[in-house]
Design a protein around this motif. Sequence first.
Motif, short mmCIF file in Angstrom:
data_model
loop_
_atom_site.label_atom_id
_atom_site.label_comp_id
_atom_site.label_asym_id
_atom_site.label_seq_id
_atom_site.Cartn_x
_atom_site.Cartn_y
_atom_site.Cartn_z
N LYS A 112 0.69 -1.15 0.14
CA LYS A 112 0.06 0.40 -0.60
C LYS A 112 0.34 1.23 -0.06
N ILE A 127 -3.65 1.03 -2.80
CA ILE A 127 -3.64 -0.75 -2.16
C ILE A 127 -3.24 -1.35 -3.76
N VAL A 171 -9.16 -1.86 4.00
CA VAL A 171 -7.99 -1.57 4.46
C VAL A 171 -9.35 -0.82 5.88
#
Lengths: 282, 263
Positions: A112, A127, A171
């Motif tokens: 990321k 990402i 995330v």
Amino acid sequence: MGSGFSSLLLMCNGTTSAPAAPPEPGLGDLPESVVGSILLYLNPQQICGLASLNRAFRSASLADFVWESKLPNNYDLFISRVFDNNGFSSTLCKKDIYARLSTPTSIDGGIKKVWLDKGTGKACVLISAIGLAITGIDDRRYWSWISTEESRFCSVAYLQQIWWFEVDGEVEFPFPCGTYTLYFRLQLGRSGRRFGRRVCDSDHVHGWDIKPVKFQLSTSDGQKAISECYLSDPGKWNLYQAGDFVVKDSTIPMKIKFSMMQIDCTHTKGGLCVDSVLICPK
Amino acid sequence: MKSFIWLETTDGLIQQVEEEVAMFCPMICREVLQTSMGSSKNYAIKLPQRVNPVVLGLILDYCRFHQVAGRSNKERKTFDEKFVRLEANKLCDLISAADSLQLRPLVDLTSCAIARMISGKTAEEIRETFHITDDLTENVEAEEERVEDRSVDDLLLFINSGHEDSKGVKPAKNKKRNRRRKHHPKDPSPNIENKNHYKETDSLSSSHNSEVEDAPNQSINSMLLGYASPESDYDDELDPALKEQLDREVEDFAQRLNSVWSK
């Protein structure tokens, strides 16, 4: 005329003894603290542009109180999440902190990248496809990895063909307050370089015009968004919007789950490059 | 019976103002409470230099409106919007005076108005519109001139001591080269703070349009950073062959000079 002139002289003589009236202050005469107050109302790019105006503007453009107002409220959380408490000097002035946080930094083992959007001071998270859960990614009949300079992560996932197309991910990140949009960065067709020029092979692109792809996102505090879209426009990278979410409390890291799928098994689809998922301020 | 406070501006003009209006300014309030000034004409409170009578009038209008408790937020906002519809120089007067009277709400209001006025303009345009002298580059130019003088002095020193051992002269030549090197806009030396700031300007003000854009920028940045360190070490580690050549040149020049002087 003569009397007027002599009275003018008198006036001039008179004013030399009294304290002289200060010259009309202009923008260039304002002290640094006042200039700082003005800079609070401008965005970072404007502040940097004005730094070359004169000395007062330059000093004010370096002032901590100006940049403290541009940093997000939870920037200390941001720093501890991104820098793991090492390698980030606490002696930096606020402007340098802002500059450092605005440059993309890799986290979570390089899958990321995060940075602050320069204009708004809100977080952006990118990402990589490597960090996503792609159904069938290990099966070489369906998916393969291509290295390319067109991705910030230097490689993208390429779909040859598949029936069940599903890509999931999640995330967790301390987003500063604000509204954010989540996108999938995709390209129909496989690009490469031939004879120094970019070429895109769209021969294997198929199945995307039959049914649309469904994009979804959901957050830990119950927000949801769905959108459906036909993939089109082969040969270039496009951002397909999954939806928006709002962060109200910046002290709690926000957890977001997202996915895109096209699981109608009556037809195959393929010829798609999946690069990354981007979350950025609206 | 209304009570008044006496105020004196720097031009000697003394006026009386309603107490509740004047006390809205923190600076005047403090003066009254701490020093008990302002109660009569002879004990008028001396206002800071930045407050001239015209702008004082404006500020008192502002105070007179806002010190009334019963006004709604909408009323105050409407008043404020009309209040700051002034031309640029008046606004600068106003913000300067409000700052010296510590009237924070008015400073904020005028800051916002000025910011709106200058936003969207480049530094050059602002300098033209507001007649601002660029005292930044003047400073850098002056410093550059000083540096030029120094290198001339070094050269003279070199010429005058040309008959001595050449080794003694070499450091001077290196110093000159080092100084010239430092002018390149990469090292954070004080002479080129301005240029360094321009570099920062670029990195913070470049827009974040497409994602791929940043990769080439970063590589350029890392390239630039890469060049910085070797340069500062350069003078200490001259290529030996180059050193020899320099020695020979210096000796040559010294000999030629000696022959000229002796004549």
